[in-house]
Design an enzyme around this catalytic site. Structure first.
Site, PDB file in Angstrom:
ATOM      1  N   SER A  88       0.804  -1.230   0.000  1.00 38.37           N
ATOM      2  CA  SER A  88       0.000   0.000   0.000  1.00 38.37           C
ATOM      3  C   SER A  88       0.833   1.274   0.000  1.00 38.37           C
ATOM      4  CB  SER A  88      -0.912   0.015   1.210  1.00 38.37           C
ATOM      5  OG  SER A  88      -1.743  -1.127   1.166  1.00 38.37           O
ATOM      6  N   HIS A  96     -15.196   0.092   3.300  1.00 37.73           N
ATOM      7  CA  HIS A  96     -14.949   1.414   3.863  1.00 37.73           C
ATOM      8  C   HIS A  96     -16.116   2.366   3.611  1.00 37.73           C
ATOM      9  CE1 HIS A  96     -10.675   0.048   3.672  1.00 37.73           C
ATOM     10  NE2 HIS A  96     -10.645   0.688   4.833  1.00 37.73           N
ATOM     11  N   CYS A  99      -7.663   2.244   1.621  1.00 36.87           N
ATOM     12  CA  CYS A  99      -8.740   1.496   0.961  1.00 36.87           C
ATOM     13  C   CYS A  99      -8.279   0.974  -0.402  1.00 36.87           C
ATOM     14  CB  CYS A  99      -9.950   2.395   0.791  1.00 36.87           C
ATOM     15  SG  CYS A  99     -11.259   1.585  -0.162  1.00 36.87           S
TER      16      CYS A  99
END
Lengths: 610, 367
Positions: free
Chosen positions: A321, A364, A377
């Protein structure tokens, strides 16, 4: 053909006569010199040759010292007392060795093996049979010296890595010169028994650190004891190197890694100076300078976690991420999203026949860019990635220096991999699948980076888009303390993205650590405004909803955390990568926090040194 | 060519005899010099030297068989080939300890600079015999021969082989003086030389500068060539009057001498055979030189006179520089001692030189 006339003939005869006189004079000079050396001085030379009284003794140059940025020594030299034998000076080798092994309590076979190894050496060259004698052993040999002709104790500077494993990958180690190195470097005065820098700074700065050996022509007596020095050439000590490393921050980094597998790098984002670099598992460079045993070597090279690799620049991992920073900037710059664009996340994103999951399986909800980064997310970035296409993501990656070596070291730095559709066609001979773009957008799939590249990325966010070349050497000084070379920050470029995009990212990274739902909350430090990003690099595709089921260690994900602080006036940037460390927000953020906290304190207490 | 019986009756047996004596002494000496440092496997060096001498004697007879009046025609082609070989060394040469001097030819190493010495003698002899005037002007007497010399010398210096370049220049100067030179030209030459000296110095390799400086002041390099000079002097001096005996030289058998089968062979010999042996070898060399001068004085044609003189001067300078270096009266420059130093190319070219001397010597009665 020209026959020559009488005049010429007479002229030649005259010249020939002179030539003959000249030759006779020259040969007479040679003969008188022979007479002088062999008859007049013959006795003297005979006795010189009988005892081979004139020897060359090497005076080794002390190698340059390696300091941290504040001048604390990391690597130094210490005098090692080495026991040598000059076989030609020994009357009865067998009994001398026996005597010696009795005195020092060492197996005689060891000595014999060393002597055998040195066969073919030039005569009267001391053969080292035992290094690093302690004071008791030195005393024993010295008191018995009269009965041990041909045995000498030589003092030679040895390398001492003061903090053992500390920064071992950066500093490197020394080892015996290899045959191929000997061949290419023999003109620099290396010989078979020399040690040479094999790794890290010791290797990259070999010629700076080495200095040049001196030597002496000495006259010795019949049993090889030095009578007097005829001529001497002083050694030139090597030059000293000051690293950008700060010892205390380095210690924090090592402590933070503890016995986990991975790497920590700390950098000053304002100039690219590396303040700490630790890679684990590590090795003790002292082992090499004392002569590593084959067992120890075996253990090092067969260790599956590869202690000899510098994971900071040689480890290549999917960025996970952390890579969303790139996807976000690319999305903003290419105007496929605005800060206000909202995507809905219900826990997965359907593309083609597959559902691409978000790490948060309950979803989310509606998220904008800020929240997508803060809560990391996946679904949001799948869609940004899909709109960008892989090649545009790759373009922004390369702007931030991903996919190519940072240039920190001359050797062994890996470049990582930023996939493009063209790359896949050439390397794998198959066209790019759009689904692969989705993986790439969240830093999985083909994308590979080194931890240092991620730190570079984070630093350039910290500085508002200025990319510095990471630097580990601050200056080189002569043994006398004069600066020989100073290394200044090297600004590689100002990354051509808008200040506004960078500011948005910066705010979001602050949120990652400081907002209620931020994934990096464990890195929060009161009053320090840490901004960072978590990341999880998948090792194998695991069913996400496996719950608390036991996952074998080598299948667990790699954990990333990279950050800088304070957000508005960054003083320090960090990257933590833990192999198989699980989810990045947990362990990696915690490790980063402790190091950041300590580092900030050290920097604030002594801002003059940074 | 029709065989002429006078070729046998007038044959210069004397020169051949001295040559063979020296070469034989050389083989024994190389045997001794390489006795201790023998590497296992491969052909022993003294056997290789015997092979080279056999090849060299063959070349010597070839050079003897050609009518010397024809030799002059070889001057230009020989020179061209020699220069081409020198050029080839630059890209294709085999590099040994920092210098590129050898061409690999199917297992053999050829050192073109050794043959070039003969080639330069040929071309200068041809040139000077055309202009056998000691009062030549600056252009014909100086500039043209100088230009002929410049390229090859630079090529040899590039290898770098300071010793051979020095020998080539000395041969050139000897022939120039022998042909005669105006006072004015001597002045021009010396001033050019003095002006070029700093430039030359600039291009010397570090170790070469060191050798020259060390000769002037041995304290500068006590561990390198300073040490070599001392060990060589100890070797020669310790031979005293009678010498230590064959294979009994401690300096050489314990490998204290550097390059003891090439550059420092004389030290090995002088240690083992003493002043007596050295006197014999030095006298044999003197005989070769004096005999050569005799041949030059008897030869009838310009080209042959120059050719003979050139070859003799080559022998003279190599002998003087090599032995002088071993004795510590000349800086350490790597120059082989004729027929005593190990080396294929040098041995063959020296024997070729002897063959040419015998050729001129024998045929002077023919016409």
């Amino acid at each position: 053909m020209l026959l020559y006339d009488k005049d010429n003939k007479r002229e030649f005869k005259k010249k020939l006569f002179f030539s003959i006189v000249f030759a006779i004079v020259a040969f007479t000079i040679i003969l008188s010199r022979l007479w002088y050396l062999q008859i007049l001085q013959g006795k003297k030379f005979k006795s010189l040759s009988e005892n081979n009284r004139i020897r060359i003794v090497k005076i080794p140059a002390p190698r340059g010292i390696i300091f941290d940025r504040k001048g604390k020594s990391l690597v130094d030299n210490y005098p090692s007392f080495d026991l040598s034998i000059i076989p030609e000076d020994v009357n009865d080798l067998e009994s001398t060795i026996k005597e010696l092994s009795g005195l020092l309590n060492v197996n005689a076979d060891l000595f014999k093996a060393k002597l055998k190894e040195a066969q073919g050496n030039p005569p009267f060259k001391p053969i080292k049979v035992k290094t690093n004698l302690d004071y008791r052993e030195v005393a024993i040999v010295e008191t018995n010296k009269l009965y041990l002709p041909g045995i000498t104790i030589e003092i030679e500077p040895k390398r001492l890595y003061i903090f053992d494993k500390l920064a071992a990958h950066l500093i490197g180690y020394m080892g015996k010169i290899s045959e191929s190195q000997l061949k290419t470097r023999s003109s620099d005065g290396y010989n078979m028994v020399d040690l040479i820098g094999k790794y890290g700074i010791e290797h990259d700065y070999e010629s700076v650190l080495r200095g040049s050996n001196g030597g002496a022509q000495v006259e010795v007596d019949a049993v090889g004891r030095k009578v007097r020095v005829l001529r001497e050439l002083e050694p030139n000590p090597g030059e000293n190197i000051f690293l950008t490393i700060e010892l205390d921050i380095q210690k924090l980094a090592e402590k933070g890694l503890a016995d986990m597998i991975g790497t920590v790098i700390v950098m000053d984002p304002n100039n690219g100076e590396i303040l700490a670099l630790a890679s684990s598992p590590s090795f003790n460079p002292n082992m090499f300078s004392l002569g590593i045993s084959s067992k120890e070597w075996e253990a090092l090279v067969t260790n599956p976690y590869n202690p000899l690799a510098n994971k900071a620049i040689q480890g290549q991992y999917p960025p996970g991420s952390v890579y969303k920073i790139i996807t976000a900037i690319a999305g903003l710059e290419e105007k496929v999203i605005t800060p206000e664009t909202v995507f809905y996340c219900d826990g997965s994103y359907r593309f083609g026949r597959r559902a691409y999951r978000c790490w948060q399986k309950k979803g989310h909800g509606s998220v904008n860019l800020h929240r997508a980064l803060v809560e990391s997310c996946d679904v949001y970035f799948y869609q940004v990635g899909q709109r960008l296409g892989v090649d545009r993501i790759a373009y922004y990656s390369s702007l931030f220096g991903l996919g190519k070596p940072t240039g920190i070291s001359r050797t062994n730095e890996k470049r990582g991999l930023i996939p493009t559709s063209l790359w896949k066609l050439e390397a794998l001979k198959s066209p790019w699948q759009e689904g692969e773009t989705l993986s790439a957008a969240i830093g999985q799939g083909f994308v590979l980076v080194t931890p240092l590249q991620i730190l570079n990325l984070m630093s350039s966010i910290a500085t508002g888009g200025v990319l510095y070349r990471p630097q580990i050497v601050k200056k080189i000084e002569s043994p006398g303390g004069d600066i020989i070379k100073e290394f200044f920050p090297e600004k590689m470029k100002k990354i051509p993205v808008s200040d506004n995009s960078i500011k948005l990212i910066k705010d979001a990274l602050w949120g990652v650590v400081n907002e209620r739902l931020g994934t990096g909350w464990r890195a929060r430090i009161e009053g320090a405004d840490v901004a960072g990003k978590t990341g999880t690099a998948q090792v194998v595709g695991l069913p996400k909803d496996s719950g608390n089921e036991y996952v074998p260690f080598e299948h667990r994900d790699h954990a990333w955390f990279s950050a800088f602080a304070p957000k508005d006036k960054p003083k320090v940037a960090i990257v933590v990568l833990l192999e198989h460390g699980g989810h990045g927000g947990n362990k990696a953020a915690q490790v980063a926090r402790d190091i950041l906290k300590g580092a900030l304190k050290i920097i604030n207490n002594d801002s003059a040194s940074f | 060519m029709k065989f002429d019986r006078r070729l046998v009756s007038n044959f210069d047996w004397f020169l051949l005899l001295i040559t063979i004596i020296i070469a034989t002494i050389g083989i024994f000496n190389i045997y001794s010099a390489t006795f201790a440092g023998k590497e296992p496997g491969g052909m022993p060096i003294y056997l290789k030297q015997i092979c080279w001498i056999v090849v060299g004697i063959f070349v010597m007879f070839l050079s003897f068989c050609v009518d010397y009046r024809l030799l002059e025609r070889f001057a230009y082609p020989l020179f061209t080939v020699a220069v081409l070989l020198l050029i080839l060394v630059i890209p294709f040469g085999k590099s040994v300890s920092g210098s590129r001097r050898w061409l690999e030819l199917g297992g053999f190493s050829l050192q073109p600079s050794e043959f070039f010495k003969i080639a330069i003698i040929f071309i200068l002899s041809k040139y000077f015999s055309k202009y056998p005037n000691y009062n030549l002007g600056a252009i014909r007497g100086l500039l043209i021969p100088f230009l002929v010399l410049a390229l090859p010398v630079v090529l040899v210096l590039l290898q770098p082989d300071l010793g051979t370049a020095l020998i080539i220049i000395l041969i050139f100067l000897s022939l120039l003086l022998f042909n005669g030179i105006k006072m004015k030209n001597i002045l021009i030459m010396s001033s050019v030389f003095l002006a070029g000296l700093p430039l030359f110095w600039h291009y010397l390799k570090g170790y070469q500068k060191m050798r020259i400086l060390t000769f002037v002041n041995p304290d500068l390099d006590p561990l390198g060539s300073g040490y070599h000079i001392i060990q060589s002097k100890i070797a020669i001096g310790s031979g005293a009057f009678w010498g230590k005996g064959f294979l009994k030289g401690t300096q050489s058998q314990l490998l204290f001498l550097p390059e003891q089968h090439t550059d420092f062979v004389f030290s090995v010999f002088a240690e083992e055979w003493g002043f007596l042996g050295s006197l014999v070898v030095v006298s044999l060399y003197l005989l070769v030189v004096l005999w050569g001068f005799r041949i030059a004085s008897h030869s009838r044609e310009g080209f042959c006179t120059f050719l003979t003189f050139g070859i003799v001067s080559m022998f003279f300078w190599q002998i003087f520089i090599n032995i002088g270096m071993s004795l510590g009266i000349i800086p350490v420059v790597g120059v082989p001692l004729p027929l005593m130093s190990y080396g294929g190319s040098s041995t063959i070219s020296f024997l070729l030189g002897i063959g040419l001397l015998i050729n001129v010597s024998t045929r002077r009665f023919l016409f």
